[in-house]
Design a protein around this motif. Sequence first.
Motif, PDB file in Angstrom:
ATOM      1  N   HIS A  99      -9.204 -79.183  85.792  1.00  0.00           N
ATOM      2  CA  HIS A  99      -8.865 -78.911  84.516  1.00  0.00           C
ATOM      3  C   HIS A  99      -7.675 -77.916  84.400  1.00  0.00           C
ATOM      4  O   HIS A  99      -7.311 -77.460  83.251  1.00  0.00           O
ATOM      5  N   HIS A 111     -12.160 -89.013  82.408  1.00  0.00           N
ATOM      6  CA  HIS A 111     -13.536 -88.725  82.252  1.00  0.00           C
ATOM      7  C   HIS A 111     -13.941 -88.268  80.948  1.00  0.00           C
ATOM      8  O   HIS A 111     -15.185 -88.165  80.695  1.00  0.00           O
ATOM      9  N   HIS A 112     -12.986 -87.318  80.280  1.00  0.00           N
ATOM     10  CA  HIS A 112     -13.225 -86.704  79.320  1.00  0.00           C
ATOM     11  C   HIS A 112     -12.782 -87.219  78.021  1.00  0.00           C
ATOM     12  O   HIS A 112     -12.952 -86.710  76.861  1.00  0.00           O
ATOM     13  N   TYR A 117     -20.816 -89.137  73.876  1.00  0.00           N
ATOM     14  CA  TYR A 117     -21.604 -88.522  74.972  1.00  0.00           C
ATOM     15  C   TYR A 117     -22.844 -89.274  75.434  1.00  0.00           C
ATOM     16  O   TYR A 117     -23.780 -89.150  74.381  1.00  0.00           O
ATOM     17  N   THR A 121     -20.821 -92.669  79.636  1.00  0.00           N
ATOM     18  CA  THR A 121     -19.711 -91.801  79.849  1.00  0.00           C
ATOM     19  C   THR A 121     -19.835 -91.307  81.110  1.00  0.00           C
ATOM     20  O   THR A 121     -18.641 -90.872  82.063  1.00  0.00           O
ATOM     21  N   HIS A 165     -25.492 -86.641  81.438  1.00  0.00           N
ATOM     22  CA  HIS A 165     -24.533 -87.245  80.481  1.00  0.00           C
ATOM     23  C   HIS A 165     -25.434 -87.906  79.426  1.00  0.00           C
ATOM     24  O   HIS A 165     -25.315 -88.965  79.136  1.00  0.00           O
ATOM     25  N   HIS A 188     -19.282 -78.793  79.188  1.00  0.00           N
ATOM     26  CA  HIS A 188     -18.342 -79.211  79.653  1.00  0.00           C
ATOM     27  C   HIS A 188     -17.484 -80.282  79.091  1.00  0.00           C
ATOM     28  O   HIS A 188     -16.213 -80.304  79.385  1.00  0.00           O
ATOM     29  N   HIS A 189     -17.949 -81.239  78.499  1.00  0.00           N
ATOM     30  CA  HIS A 189     -17.332 -82.325  77.687  1.00  0.00           C
ATOM     31  C   HIS A 189     -16.755 -82.015  76.570  1.00  0.00           C
ATOM     32  O   HIS A 189     -16.043 -82.803  75.786  1.00  0.00           O
ATOM     33  N   GLN A 191     -14.571 -80.129  73.351  1.00  0.00           N
ATOM     34  CA  GLN A 191     -13.230 -79.637  73.120  1.00  0.00           C
ATOM     35  C   GLN A 191     -13.175 -78.228  72.325  1.00  0.00           C
ATOM     36  O   GLN A 191     -12.041 -78.009  71.603  1.00  0.00           O
ATOM     37  N   PHE A 225     -17.114 -83.686  71.152  1.00  0.00           N
ATOM     38  CA  PHE A 225     -16.938 -84.434  72.515  1.00  0.00           C
ATOM     39  C   PHE A 225     -15.370 -84.998  72.531  1.00  0.00           C
ATOM     40  O   PHE A 225     -14.596 -85.404  71.519  1.00  0.00           O
ATOM     41  N   VAL A 227     -11.132 -84.705  74.067  1.00  0.00           N
ATOM     42  CA  VAL A 227      -9.946 -84.094  74.608  1.00  0.00           C
ATOM     43  C   VAL A 227      -9.096 -83.887  73.453  1.00  0.00           C
ATOM     44  O   VAL A 227      -9.188 -84.447  72.384  1.00  0.00           O
TER      45      VAL A 227
END
Length: 414
Positions: A99, A111-112, A117, A121, A165, A188-189, A191, A225, A227
């Motif tokens: 990351h 993965h992101h 979610y 995923t 997940h 963690h997933h 943004q 969720f 990026v």
Amino acid sequence: MNYVLYAVPFFFLLIGLELLADRWRGMRTYRLADALNSLSAGVLSQATGLLTKVVGLLTYTFAWERLALFELSANSLWVWISAFVFYDFCYYWNHRLGHERNVLWAAHAVHHQSEDYNLSTALRQTSTGFIFGWIFYLPMAIAGVPPLVFLTVAALNLLYQFWVHTRHIPKLGWFEWLFITPSNHRVHHAQNPIYMDRNYGGVFIVWDRIFGTFQEELDEEPVIFGVTVPLASWNPLWANLQVYAGLWNDARRAASWWDRLRIWFMPTGWRPADVAARYPQAKPDLGNFRKFDVALGRGAQCYALLQFVCYLLAGVWLLAQGESLALAALLLACLWVALGLCSIGLWLENRPGAVRLEYLRLLLNVPALWLAGALGALSLDGGAWGWLAAYSLASLLGIWLARGSAAPALTPPV
């Protein structure tokens, strides 16, 4: 033993149960195109992994044979337990650096990218992580952990991460203090700025608590969720190449040769100042966030789903037979899988050329089957050609029905 292969039926059983939970609780955590994109990335990762896993295995075995400081026995329970914990510690740093550095994020970003979610995923995995990932596990080889133990605990670590997940499991009390859970992995997933780059552990959350990267899921801050540079595509090939392509474009546009070299290893998101000024990068407005979506008729969606099922079954067969196939046969299989999944992705994007690509894909199945027979991967009897003919005719019928399904199926996007 290929643990992932044996786990596949359980993966899809649990996905089915999650879909039932969605309906029962009135939630909508799945969208067909997004789920197929995640699963396609997983199939592609497993297929290419048959070719690339040798990089990590050879380097690990070489280091273990030549550099091991201790002679640890695979017959000792304590070796297995300590290796399981040791692996997760190494995974934490692999994941964290994945990351925090541009070139490592280019592999891990796959993965992101999903803006949903769910359990699909979890299966959304990179095809390029092998390039640098092996480096982070060399300490285990130097410590003397046998390759058999290493490979097993690596598989168990990956399998553990599947169940976290989901949006259907709330916080789990004391368990949250020691282990990765659905709640702290949802963080963690995310943004959302408050959540980004947190909770890196694979099994244990204690590393994040020790090294200051833990963040609790907050009721007042719902997770968004995805990026910050959206994928905006259902193509699993582009999913694997998007960040690399962005870094390459920034590198070639930079005026300084030093910037062209260092961009790959700078902190994630770093861009040369001159490039950032000439080519600004817009970030999504999280206050008015909209998921990427493409309108597609029901018939076209059903066609994509059925085609994907065919490639999924072929991928499972490939995992089962991979070790017995020649290198040329494996390469052919990977190219065939990549083309098919790419075609499905473009179909889901409603691209004007998607139908033509489908015709080309069906046509190329003929020489692909012939080559598979020539390479000894398949037995070319009349049954094989008969199945191909039946599949091709059914696919052509499916294309015709999909084109006639409810608008706006397979019409160029406005």
